[in-house]
Scaffold this motif. Sequence first.
Motif: not given
Length: 269
Positions: A66-69, A101-102, A147-149, A154-155
């Motif tokens: 997993a890359k995100v929680t 992201l928004i 870009e990070a958000a 995507e993750y």
Amino acid sequence: LGSTWACSGDEQGNSSGMRRGQMGMAGGQRTAAIPVQVAEVRRGDIAMFLLHTTTIEAEKQVDVLAKVTGQVVALPAEEGMRVRKGQLLAQLDEAELKIDLIQAKAKMQTDSSAHARAKDMLAKQLIAEEAYETTRLAYESSKAAYEAARLRVEYTSIRSPIDGVVTLRHIELGQRISVNQALFSVADFNPLRAKIYVPEKDIARVREGESAEIVVDAVPDTKFAGTIRMISPIVDPTNGTVKVTIDIENASNKLKPGMFAEVYITTES
């Protein structure tokens, strides 16, 4: 004793047995009968081979982390399912990350406008170079944050990194996962691989590209074809062996990683 051994249970057999027993005596000594087997002579190949035992492995096996929680909201992949590279394995809840992201996008657009105005004012010499650099750096920072958000969103879609079969699934629907947690294991079963360790005295008889035969206890009536893919360039000083890697074709899907196998490598014929 010779007559008793040859007895057939009738008078004729007993008589003949007596004669055989008497013929077996030489100088008062008895000779033991030796059973023999008769076979027809035929022409054929004689081969010398090396035999080694090992465990079959998958050529490619990766753990999906997993890359995100997030919380698992969809779980289309099951153990044993064949998947393609990029295929969806699980979906995490992305609502919170979409809000981030928004916000990141709005900040980037604001900084972009400020940077554009500062650039125009610098061209007209209405602001100092330092003021322009401040707006430029702010825009670059907010652009990187956007870009990070976007990547975090995507993750939330967990996808297979390779073509293969899902061998393990470590998560359940509704479970909340954390970063770097193992979610799936995916392995490519074709070709499979066998690693054997050949004594250094025999390694000169083994060459890359040569064929090998593989026999497994689980499929005793079938011999599987293999090819020597690579030979290690070094000798292990602890046991004096050289690692030899063999690719095994598994088009029939009868072989599974973890099976115990015997590997035959023909060296002369």
